[in-house]
Motif scaffolding. Structure first.
Motif, PDB file in Angstrom:
ATOM      1  N   LYS A  23      31.004 -43.371 -66.648  1.00 51.35           N
ATOM      2  CA  LYS A  23      31.236 -44.036 -65.349  1.00 51.35           C
ATOM      3  C   LYS A  23      29.972 -44.769 -64.907  1.00 51.35           C
ATOM      4  O   LYS A  23      29.736 -44.958 -63.709  1.00 51.35           O
ATOM      5  CB  LYS A  23      31.615 -43.005 -64.276  1.00 51.35           C
ATOM      6  CG  LYS A  23      32.860 -42.208 -64.578  1.00 51.35           C
ATOM      7  CD  LYS A  23      34.095 -42.993 -64.203  1.00 51.35           C
ATOM      8  CE  LYS A  23      35.355 -42.202 -64.498  1.00 51.35           C
ATOM      9  NZ  LYS A  23      36.550 -43.062 -64.497  1.00 51.35           N
ATOM     10  N   ALA A  62      25.877 -46.992 -61.122  1.00 51.93           N
ATOM     11  CA  ALA A  62      26.769 -48.010 -60.547  1.00 51.93           C
ATOM     12  C   ALA A  62      27.160 -47.682 -59.107  1.00 51.93           C
ATOM     13  O   ALA A  62      28.221 -48.085 -58.638  1.00 51.93           O
ATOM     14  CB  ALA A  62      28.005 -48.187 -61.421  1.00 51.93           C
ATOM     15  N   GLY A  63      26.299 -46.936 -58.422  1.00 52.55           N
ATOM     16  CA  GLY A  63      26.582 -46.626 -57.010  1.00 52.55           C
ATOM     17  C   GLY A  63      27.629 -45.540 -56.878  1.00 52.55           C
ATOM     18  O   GLY A  63      27.779 -44.680 -57.755  1.00 52.55           O
ATOM     19  N   LEU A  66      33.910 -45.268 -57.318  1.00 53.71           N
ATOM     20  CA  LEU A  66      34.962 -45.872 -56.509  1.00 53.71           C
ATOM     21  C   LEU A  66      36.326 -45.249 -56.789  1.00 53.71           C
ATOM     22  O   LEU A  66      37.274 -45.445 -56.026  1.00 53.71           O
ATOM     23  CB  LEU A  66      34.997 -47.390 -56.740  1.00 53.71           C
ATOM     24  CG  LEU A  66      33.717 -48.122 -56.303  1.00 53.71           C
ATOM     25  CD1 LEU A  66      33.794 -49.606 -56.682  1.00 53.71           C
ATOM     26  CD2 LEU A  66      33.455 -47.974 -54.809  1.00 53.71           C
ATOM     27  N   GLY A  67      36.412 -44.517 -57.872  1.00 48.81           N
ATOM     28  CA  GLY A  67      37.674 -43.839 -58.187  1.00 48.81           C
ATOM     29  C   GLY A  67      37.921 -42.637 -57.293  1.00 48.81           C
ATOM     30  O   GLY A  67      39.056 -42.147 -57.191  1.00 48.81           O
ATOM     31  N   LEU A  80      33.022 -43.591 -44.359  1.00 53.35           N
ATOM     32  CA  LEU A  80      31.916 -43.788 -45.311  1.00 53.35           C
ATOM     33  C   LEU A  80      30.563 -43.496 -44.671  1.00 53.35           C
ATOM     34  O   LEU A  80      29.598 -43.176 -45.357  1.00 53.35           O
ATOM     35  CB  LEU A  80      31.952 -45.206 -45.879  1.00 53.35           C
ATOM     36  CG  LEU A  80      33.247 -45.593 -46.622  1.00 53.35           C
ATOM     37  CD1 LEU A  80      33.084 -46.925 -47.334  1.00 53.35           C
ATOM     38  CD2 LEU A  80      33.676 -44.522 -47.620  1.00 53.35           C
ATOM     39  N   THR A  83      29.849 -40.111 -45.530  1.00 50.08           N
ATOM     40  CA  THR A  83      29.363 -39.992 -46.913  1.00 50.08           C
ATOM     41  C   THR A  83      27.871 -40.298 -46.976  1.00 50.08           C
ATOM     42  O   THR A  83      27.102 -39.613 -47.658  1.00 50.08           O
ATOM     43  CB  THR A  83      30.111 -40.986 -47.835  1.00 50.08           C
ATOM     44  OG1 THR A  83      31.508 -40.798 -47.649  1.00 50.08           O
ATOM     45  CG2 THR A  83      29.752 -40.801 -49.288  1.00 50.08           C
ATOM     46  N   TYR A  88      23.871 -39.655 -49.370  1.00 48.03           N
ATOM     47  CA  TYR A  88      22.806 -40.598 -49.749  1.00 48.03           C
ATOM     48  C   TYR A  88      21.550 -40.437 -48.891  1.00 48.03           C
ATOM     49  O   TYR A  88      20.438 -40.372 -49.404  1.00 48.03           O
ATOM     50  CB  TYR A  88      23.295 -42.047 -49.627  1.00 48.03           C
ATOM     51  CG  TYR A  88      24.263 -42.436 -50.715  1.00 48.03           C
ATOM     52  CD1 TYR A  88      23.803 -42.830 -51.970  1.00 48.03           C
ATOM     53  CD2 TYR A  88      25.635 -42.397 -50.504  1.00 48.03           C
ATOM     54  CE1 TYR A  88      24.686 -43.184 -52.973  1.00 48.03           C
ATOM     55  CE2 TYR A  88      26.523 -42.751 -51.503  1.00 48.03           C
ATOM     56  CZ  TYR A  88      26.050 -43.137 -52.737  1.00 48.03           C
ATOM     57  OH  TYR A  88      26.914 -43.479 -53.738  1.00 48.03           O
ATOM     58  N   ALA A 111      23.812 -50.855 -59.768  1.00 47.58           N
ATOM     59  CA  ALA A 111      24.669 -51.596 -58.826  1.00 47.58           C
ATOM     60  C   ALA A 111      24.873 -50.789 -57.556  1.00 47.58           C
ATOM     61  O   ALA A 111      24.856 -49.552 -57.576  1.00 47.58           O
ATOM     62  CB  ALA A 111      26.026 -51.892 -59.479  1.00 47.58           C
ATOM     63  N   ALA A 113      24.644 -48.694 -54.399  1.00 51.53           N
ATOM     64  CA  ALA A 113      23.647 -47.690 -54.011  1.00 51.53           C
ATOM     65  C   ALA A 113      22.745 -47.310 -55.186  1.00 51.53           C
ATOM     66  O   ALA A 113      21.638 -46.809 -54.979  1.00 51.53           O
ATOM     67  CB  ALA A 113      24.347 -46.453 -53.465  1.00 51.53           C
ATOM     68  N   ALA A 135      26.348 -54.883 -55.083  1.00 47.37           N
ATOM     69  CA  ALA A 135      27.784 -55.067 -55.328  1.00 47.37           C
ATOM     70  C   ALA A 135      28.649 -54.917 -54.076  1.00 47.37           C
ATOM     71  O   ALA A 135      29.849 -55.205 -54.106  1.00 47.37           O
ATOM     72  CB  ALA A 135      28.239 -54.058 -56.380  1.00 47.37           C
ATOM     73  N   PHE A 136      28.046 -54.488 -53.011  1.00 42.78           N
ATOM     74  CA  PHE A 136      28.800 -54.111 -51.803  1.00 42.78           C
ATOM     75  C   PHE A 136      29.725 -55.227 -51.299  1.00 42.78           C
ATOM     76  O   PHE A 136      30.862 -54.973 -50.899  1.00 42.78           O
ATOM     77  CB  PHE A 136      27.840 -53.718 -50.679  1.00 42.78           C
ATOM     78  CG  PHE A 136      26.822 -52.704 -51.093  1.00 42.78           C
ATOM     79  CD1 PHE A 136      27.079 -51.345 -50.971  1.00 42.78           C
ATOM     80  CD2 PHE A 136      25.590 -53.099 -51.620  1.00 42.78           C
ATOM     81  CE1 PHE A 136      26.127 -50.408 -51.350  1.00 42.78           C
ATOM     82  CE2 PHE A 136      24.643 -52.172 -52.002  1.00 42.78           C
ATOM     83  CZ  PHE A 136      24.904 -50.822 -51.878  1.00 42.78           C
ATOM     84  N   ASP A 144      23.781 -50.238 -48.569  1.00 40.13           N
ATOM     85  CA  ASP A 144      23.361 -48.973 -47.963  1.00 40.13           C
ATOM     86  C   ASP A 144      22.306 -48.327 -48.844  1.00 40.13           C
ATOM     87  O   ASP A 144      21.683 -48.992 -49.668  1.00 40.13           O
ATOM     88  CB  ASP A 144      24.584 -48.071 -47.730  1.00 40.13           C
ATOM     89  CG  ASP A 144      25.365 -47.775 -49.001  1.00 40.13           C
ATOM     90  OD1 ASP A 144      24.795 -47.911 -50.104  1.00 40.13           O
ATOM     91  OD2 ASP A 144      26.554 -47.412 -48.913  1.00 40.13           O
TER      92      ASP A 144
END
Ligand code: LHQ
Length: 262
Positions: A23, A62-63, A66-67, A80, A83, A88, A111, A113, A135-136, A144
């Motif tokens: 991932k 990759a931050g 997203l899944g 978020l 989160t 973070y 990418a 975060a 990528a946000f 972020d």
């Protein structure tokens, strides 16, 4: 179960390797907690005198995974902010507040975060093939993990805004040219070079290096007067360290200093 962060301690270097390569080392809850535990250990364990953060496989990070929050599943929109507050932000603060050097070896794409996690570290080396992507914007979010803070401070508004709004990848060499990272190195040399740097720092005067980090970070918001006072206070502490006595003695005796980190 596979560990989401691989941890080793060798010669004072605590190496933390993000380990969800399939991932691209994106963050799930478990990896968040494992990374935080690693940095907390660096705070409390005197045997740790430098941290090296890297990723396994072809990516650095990759931050957020997203899944984990698939909107197609329906239900209320996720919070978020929660989160960030839960996962973070504590880790970012732990890295910045750690009184020891944190080296980041960006082995591949960083990418979201993941990029901003790297920028929070003290010295960042990246493989020439690595790229940084804010990528946000592609998913309707804002940068972020300290990204708006780091980018605006390091690059200034024009480049920070363009990177954040376009999500255009920034290659490692350009990131180095722009001062976002320390240097871009040949892919095959990255880990060896980053490890050598981390080992060098781990054998250094840890207390003084920690104070140096604190001073440079404070400079962004201090006036010159405040900074001069802080330098005085930190130098007072450094001057009372055993490593200062050793450093000067070694110089006078024309030998290599053997620092103990105190
Ligand atoms: C991934 C991911 C990923 C899951 C690659 N998740 N699987 C904070 C608060 C709370 C929530 C939201 O987020 C945040 C902070 C953030 O970080 S938001 C930004 C999240 N990250 C992204 O938007 C980046 C998403 N990934 C990408 O755009 C691409 O994967 C990059 C450009 C990083 C790499 O592209 P490629 O080299 O072409 O690799 P790929 O896309 O084929 O990815 C490889 C695999 O990794 C693939 O899985 P598959 O099963 O198809 O092989 C991806 O699905 C998976 N992956 N990123 N973030």
């Amino acid at each position: 179960m596979t560990e989401t962060v691989l941890t080793t301690l060798v010669d004072g270097v605590l190496t933390l390797t993000l380990n969800r390569p399939e991932k691209l080392n994106s963050f799930n809850e478990e990896m968040h907690l494992a990374l935080r535990a690693g940095i907390e250990r660096a705070h409390s364990d005197a045997a740790v005198r430098a941290v090296l953060l890297t990723g396994s496989g072809r990516g650095f990070c990759a931050g957020q995974d997203l899944g984990d929050r698939d909107p197609r599943k329906g239900g209320p929109a996720p919070d978020l902010g929660h989160t960030l507050e839960t996962f973070y932000n504590p880790t970012l603060r732990l890295i910045r507040n750690l009184q020891k050097p944190v080296i980041c070896a960006v082995n591949g794409v960083a990418a979201g975060a993941g990029a901003n996690l790297a920028f929070a570290c003290d010295i960042v080396l990246a493989a020439k093939s690595a790229k940084f992507i804010q990528a946000f914007a592609k998913i309707g979010l804002v940068p972020d993990a300290g990204g708006t803070w780091s980018l605006a401070r390091i690059l200034g508004e024009p480049r920070a805004k363009a990177l954040a709004m376009t999500a255009e990848p920034l290659m490692a060499e350009k990131a180095a040219d722009w001062g976002l990272i320390w240097k871009a190195v040949e892919d095959e040399a990255l880990l060896a070079e980053a490890t050598a740097l981390a080992s060098q720092l781990a054998a250094g005067p840890t207390l003084g290096l920690g104070l140096t980090k604190q001073l440079i970070q404070a400079a962004a918001t201090n006036s010159l007067d405040e900074q001069l006072d802080l330098e005085r206070d930190c130098q007072r502490k450094a001057g009372r360290s055993r490593d200062y006595a050793e450093g000067v003695t070694a110089f006078l005796e024309k030998r290599k200093a053997e620092f103990i980190g105190e």
